[in-house]
Scaffold this motif. Structure first.
Motif, PDB file in Angstrom:
ATOM      1  N   THR A  70      -6.274 -28.221 -55.844  1.00  0.00           N
ATOM      2  CA  THR A  70      -5.347 -28.867 -54.907  1.00  0.00           C
ATOM      3  C   THR A  70      -3.924 -28.816 -55.441  1.00  0.00           C
ATOM      4  N   LEU A  71      -3.756 -29.173 -56.701  1.00  0.00           N
ATOM      5  CA  LEU A  71      -2.424 -29.145 -57.300  1.00  0.00           C
ATOM      6  C   LEU A  71      -1.893 -27.715 -57.383  1.00  0.00           C
ATOM      7  N   GLY A  72      -2.745 -26.783 -57.731  1.00  0.00           N
ATOM      8  CA  GLY A  72      -2.343 -25.379 -57.814  1.00  0.00           C
ATOM      9  C   GLY A  72      -1.824 -24.856 -56.487  1.00  0.00           C
ATOM     10  N   ALA A 106      -5.823 -33.012 -63.344  1.00  0.00           N
ATOM     11  CA  ALA A 106      -5.467 -31.757 -62.680  1.00  0.00           C
ATOM     12  C   ALA A 106      -4.441 -30.979 -63.503  1.00  0.00           C
ATOM     13  N   ILE A 107      -3.440 -31.682 -64.006  1.00  0.00           N
ATOM     14  CA  ILE A 107      -2.414 -31.023 -64.818  1.00  0.00           C
ATOM     15  C   ILE A 107      -3.040 -30.451 -66.090  1.00  0.00           C
ATOM     16  N   GLY A 108      -3.949 -31.194 -66.701  1.00  0.00           N
ATOM     17  CA  GLY A 108      -4.617 -30.720 -67.914  1.00  0.00           C
ATOM     18  C   GLY A 108      -5.370 -29.420 -67.691  1.00  0.00           C
ATOM     19  N   VAL A 109      -6.057 -29.325 -66.559  1.00  0.00           N
ATOM     20  CA  VAL A 109      -6.776 -28.092 -66.241  1.00  0.00           C
ATOM     21  C   VAL A 109      -5.791 -26.941 -66.050  1.00  0.00           C
ATOM     22  N   GLY A 114      -3.011 -21.972 -68.061  1.00  0.00           N
ATOM     23  CA  GLY A 114      -1.744 -21.277 -68.209  1.00  0.00           C
ATOM     24  C   GLY A 114      -0.849 -21.326 -66.991  1.00  0.00           C
ATOM     25  N   TRP A 115      -1.156 -22.187 -66.025  1.00  0.00           N
ATOM     26  CA  TRP A 115      -0.326 -22.307 -64.829  1.00  0.00           C
ATOM     27  C   TRP A 115       0.929 -23.128 -65.090  1.00  0.00           C
ATOM     28  N   VAL A 116       0.817 -24.119 -65.956  1.00  0.00           N
ATOM     29  CA  VAL A 116       1.961 -24.967 -66.314  1.00  0.00           C
ATOM     30  C   VAL A 116       1.936 -25.177 -67.827  1.00  0.00           C
ATOM     31  N   ALA A 136       4.422 -16.662 -63.076  1.00  0.00           N
ATOM     32  CA  ALA A 136       3.392 -15.665 -62.737  1.00  0.00           C
ATOM     33  C   ALA A 136       2.439 -16.167 -61.647  1.00  0.00           C
ATOM     34  N   ILE A 137       2.370 -17.475 -61.395  1.00  0.00           N
ATOM     35  CA  ILE A 137       1.439 -17.965 -60.367  1.00  0.00           C
ATOM     36  C   ILE A 137       1.895 -17.607 -58.969  1.00  0.00           C
TER      37      ILE A 137
END
Length: 140
Positions: A70-72, A106-109, A114-116, A136-137
């Motif tokens: 969801t966050l992504g 969510a941020i941890g995942v 490597g998204w954030v 890159a996302i």
């Protein structure tokens, strides 16, 4: 197999013989030995219970991934910019991300994927954690 599910199933090792005995006593219970049909009934019932346990634990285990997805999606839409914090996530009211704890999960995942990446910024007496988005996302 998730550790939680493994632990749950280990606690029910004696369930099958107990169920077989209960089925035997409920059916008639006159014979000294439990008939094979009652043992098979217990096996079938245990398989039924295990299937439900797998579904329940599967939902729990996949929650962090759903929250991160969801966050992504929101990040890829540009809903948040660089330097966002936990509060910026859960105050948006996005599905499932309605608490600080869920936003952190969510941020941890996404950090692990490597998204954030975290970027500590001095903010008065205490440091606030901000996150930078990997450019890159946005490329498919």
């Amino acid at each position: 197999m998730p550790l939680e599910l493994e632990s749950h199933l280990a606690k029910s090792r004696s369930l099958l013989p107990k169920l077989a005995l209960i089925f035997h006593l409920a059916a008639d219970g006159r014979e000294e030995e439990i008939p094979l049909v009652q043992a098979q009934r217990a096996v079938n019932f245990c398989a039924y219970l295990e299937a439900h346990a797998r579904r329940v634990y599967g939902c729990v285990a996949s929650m962090p991934l759903r929250l991160a997805a969801t966050l992504g999606q929101q990040l890829r839409r540009g809903s948040l910019g660089n330097g966002f914090g936990v509060g910026d996530v859960y105050l948006q009211g996005w599905a499932g991300l309605d608490t600080a704890e869920r936003a952190r999960v969510a941020i941890g995942v996404l950090v692990d994927a490597g998204w954030v990446r975290p970027s500590s910024v001095p903010g008065g007496r205490r440091e606030s954690e901000e996150y930078m988005i990997n450019p890159a996302i946005f490329s498919d």
